[in-house]
Design an enzyme around this catalytic site. Structure first.
Site, PDB file in Angstrom:
ATOM      1  N   PHE A 164       0.863  -1.187   0.000  1.00  0.00           N
ATOM      2  CA  PHE A 164       0.000   0.000   0.000  1.00  0.00           C
ATOM      3  C   PHE A 164       0.895   1.231   0.000  1.00  0.00           C
ATOM      4  O   PHE A 164       1.619   1.489   0.950  1.00  0.00           O
ATOM      5  CB  PHE A 164      -0.952   0.066   1.199  1.00  0.00           C
ATOM      6  CG  PHE A 164      -1.910   1.217   1.056  1.00  0.00           C
ATOM      7  CD1 PHE A 164      -3.084   1.092   0.335  1.00  0.00           C
ATOM      8  CD2 PHE A 164      -1.601   2.471   1.577  1.00  0.00           C
ATOM      9  CE1 PHE A 164      -3.949   2.165   0.147  1.00  0.00           C
ATOM     10  CE2 PHE A 164      -2.459   3.560   1.398  1.00  0.00           C
ATOM     11  CZ  PHE A 164      -3.637   3.400   0.685  1.00  0.00           C
ATOM     12  N   ASP A 249       9.357   2.847   1.688  1.00  0.00           N
ATOM     13  CA  ASP A 249       8.203   3.697   1.958  1.00  0.00           C
ATOM     14  C   ASP A 249       7.986   3.663   3.470  1.00  0.00           C
ATOM     15  O   ASP A 249       7.440   2.696   4.005  1.00  0.00           O
ATOM     16  CB  ASP A 249       6.965   3.180   1.208  1.00  0.00           C
ATOM     17  CG  ASP A 249       5.732   4.022   1.495  1.00  0.00           C
ATOM     18  OD1 ASP A 249       5.764   4.814   2.452  1.00  0.00           O
ATOM     19  OD2 ASP A 249       4.725   3.867   0.773  1.00  0.00           O
ATOM     20  N   LYS A 278       2.840  11.452   6.970  1.00  0.00           N
ATOM     21  CA  LYS A 278       2.084  11.238   8.204  1.00  0.00           C
ATOM     22  C   LYS A 278       2.649  11.959   9.434  1.00  0.00           C
ATOM     23  O   LYS A 278       2.380  13.128   9.629  1.00  0.00           O
ATOM     24  CB  LYS A 278       1.949   9.740   8.443  1.00  0.00           C
ATOM     25  CG  LYS A 278       1.065   9.074   7.363  1.00  0.00           C
ATOM     26  CD  LYS A 278       0.620   7.699   7.773  1.00  0.00           C
ATOM     27  CE  LYS A 278       0.005   6.915   6.634  1.00  0.00           C
ATOM     28  NZ  LYS A 278      -1.434   6.885   6.646  1.00  0.00           N
TER      29      LYS A 278
HETATM   30  N1  PLP Z   1       2.526   4.844   1.924  1.00  0.00           N
HETATM   31  C1  PLP Z   1       2.143   4.117   2.988  1.00  0.00           C
HETATM   32  C2  PLP Z   1       3.024   3.028   3.499  1.00  0.00           C
HETATM   33  C3  PLP Z   1       0.934   4.390   3.624  1.00  0.00           C
HETATM   34  O1  PLP Z   1       0.542   3.666   4.672  1.00  0.00           O
HETATM   35  C4  PLP Z   1       0.132   5.445   3.118  1.00  0.00           C
HETATM   36  C5  PLP Z   1      -1.171   5.759   3.753  1.00  0.00           C
HETATM   37  O2  PLP Z   1      -1.713   5.032   4.540  1.00  0.00           O
HETATM   38  C6  PLP Z   1       0.571   6.170   2.011  1.00  0.00           C
HETATM   39  C7  PLP Z   1       1.788   5.853   1.448  1.00  0.00           C
HETATM   40  C8  PLP Z   1      -0.260   7.282   1.447  1.00  0.00           C
HETATM   41  O3  PLP Z   1      -0.236   8.386   2.283  1.00  0.00           O
HETATM   42  P1  PLP Z   1      -1.358   9.546   2.159  1.00  0.00           P
HETATM   43  O4  PLP Z   1      -2.652   8.921   2.541  1.00  0.00           O
HETATM   44  O5  PLP Z   1      -0.890  10.616   3.093  1.00  0.00           O
HETATM   45  O6  PLP Z   1      -1.344   9.993   0.731  1.00  0.00           O
END
Ligand code: PLP
Length: 422
Positions: A164, A249, A278
């Site tokens: 994700f 990530d 975040k």
């Molecule tokens: N990458 C990871 C590992 C995430 O858990 C998330 C969101 O949950 C994202 C990217 C996307 O972040 P955003 O919702 O701030 O666009």
């Protein structure tokens, strides 16, 4: 498009003002109006939150909950962290939004601090986690085409099953969750998928055109999946040996959540780039970034990429305060210590209903046996006991409270969770 005639909202706002109008909306009205005017891209828990303080939130009826959703790890500092709010308020008295057409000292200091915190050489600020990942993908592709010598248009990125990384078209194109991309075609090519936790599969998937391997060090949305020990370091070794960029990530796992500043630090697995978001926003404001090697971020020329809000002075002030709070209060150590308490406290639940309690730091998943119903079925009972949490991936409940939660609050929360899930 139908205006909100049902409520005559603009007239009400003009007459009563914003706070009174918001306050006057009942629980039922809030749910009904949201359903009417907000696209149904979420299936929220029927709770209307009106106030947050530290690790706790209150609903319209005055019920108190421990916030174990923690805005999917974004609330590392807790609700309305004083230092973050103070930094934001001070910045709001000077300048908040400038655009990248000019320089600001706030951005220079923020990115210098962020690079030092991350042991990186360069950074690029964005707003959401999705944008950070998109930026990393663009950088990896351009690096492959201009530095590695991959023929134009042929750069490939390897990602993992169950990933994700956000919701943009490029990112959902390589999601293995059908719902995330079905109906949104045509999808973006250039991604291949390997099983998560299987380093030899990465080695086999690498071709001369591979630009990067993009992975979460722990798959959070995928159900709090912790890879086997040695995986992170082995992926690092393979990427170095094959001249492929390693992108972690860390949008959800980063900034102390797992008991280290970044989850890759559990092993010798320093990335070439990291996507961050975040918790960098201090629980207040969206702040994200890509950080990494100078020769990788250096491939961007003026005009290659940009963002109107990315790196604005208010975001930078908030990001700086978030970093300082994390250092001052050793949130990584707290997460490690309190995470062990949470996992040990929930471990006795394993049995007929609960299959496994797992995680790292204060990112904890409780998975139910398929025969025991879904995780979502448990939410009402948890709410009754003052625990706000959410399912991730059908069978798993996620617990990701603010890292500032006190030991007393955590012990109380564990007792309540055990009662609710018994
Ligand atoms: N990458 C990871 C590992 C995430 O858990 C998330 C969101 O949950 C994202 C990217 C996307 O972040 P955003 O919702 O701030 O666009």
């Amino acid at each position: 498009m139908t205006p909100t005639t049902k409520t005559g909202m603009l007239d009400r706002l003009l007459k009563d003002g914003i706070p009174a109008t918001v306050e006057a909306l009942s629980h039922e009205e809030t749910l009904a109006l949201t359903d009417e005017v907000c696209a149904h891209n979420y299936h929220p828990i029927p709770v209307v939150i009106t106030r947050g303080e530290g690790a706790e939130v209150w609903d319209k009826e005055g019920n108190r909950y421990y916030d174990m959703v923690g805005c999917y790890s974004a609330l590392a500092h807790g609700h309305r962290n004083y230092a973050v709010m103070k930094a934001a308020l001070e910045q709001m008295q000077r300048v908040t939004l400038t655009s990248r057409a000019v320089y600001t000292a706030e951005m220079a200091v923020f990115l210098a601090a962020l690079c030092e915190f991350c042991d990186a050489e360069m950074a690029l600020p964005m707003n959401s986690g999705t944008e950070a990942v998109e930026t990393a993908i663009k950088l990896a592709r351009k690096w492959a085409h201009t530095v590695k010598g991959v023929p134009r248009g042929k750069a490939e990125i390897i990602a993992a099953e169950g990933n994700f990384h956000g919701r943009s078209i490029a990112i959902v194109s390589f999601s293995t969750e059908d719902q995330y991309h079905e109906g949104f075609e045509p999808l973006t090519p250039g991604f291949s998928i390997v099983p998560f936790g299987d380093a030899p599969a990465i080695e086999r998937a690498i071709t001369p055109n591979t630009a990067a391997v993009l992975l979460e060090p722990i798959q959070a949305e995928g159900g709090i999946i912790v890879p086997p020990p040695g995986y992170l370091a082995e992926v690092r070794r393979i990427c170095t040996e094959r001249n492929v960029l390693l992108i972690w990530d860390e949008v959800q796992t980063g900034f102390s959540r797992t008991g280290r500043r970044f989850a890759w630090q559990w092993e010798d697995a320093k990335p070439d780039m990291m996507a961050l978001g975040k918790a960098l926003g201090g629980g207040l404001y969206p702040v994200s970034a890509v950080v990494g090697r100078r020769d990788v971020l250096g491939v961007f020329q003026p005009g290659d990429h940009g963002s109107t809000f990315g790196g604005n002075p208010l975001a930078c002030a908030v990001g700086l305060a978030a970093l300082m709070e994390m250092l001052r209060h050793r949130l990584d150590e707290r997460a490690e210590e309190l995470g062990a308490v949470l996992r040990e406290g929930l471990q006795p639940l394993v049995g007929d209903q609960v299959k496994e309690v797992r995680g790292k730091g204060l990112l904890v998943g409780v998975e139910f046996h398929a025969s025991a119903g879904t995780a979502r079925d448990r939410i009402p009972k948890l709410l009754d006991r003052g625990i706000l949490t959410k399912d991730t991936h059908q069978q798993t409940l996620r617990f990701a409270p603010p890292l500032t939660i006190s030991r007393e609050q955590l012990d109380d929360a564990i007792r309540r969770i055990r009662e609710a899930l018994a």
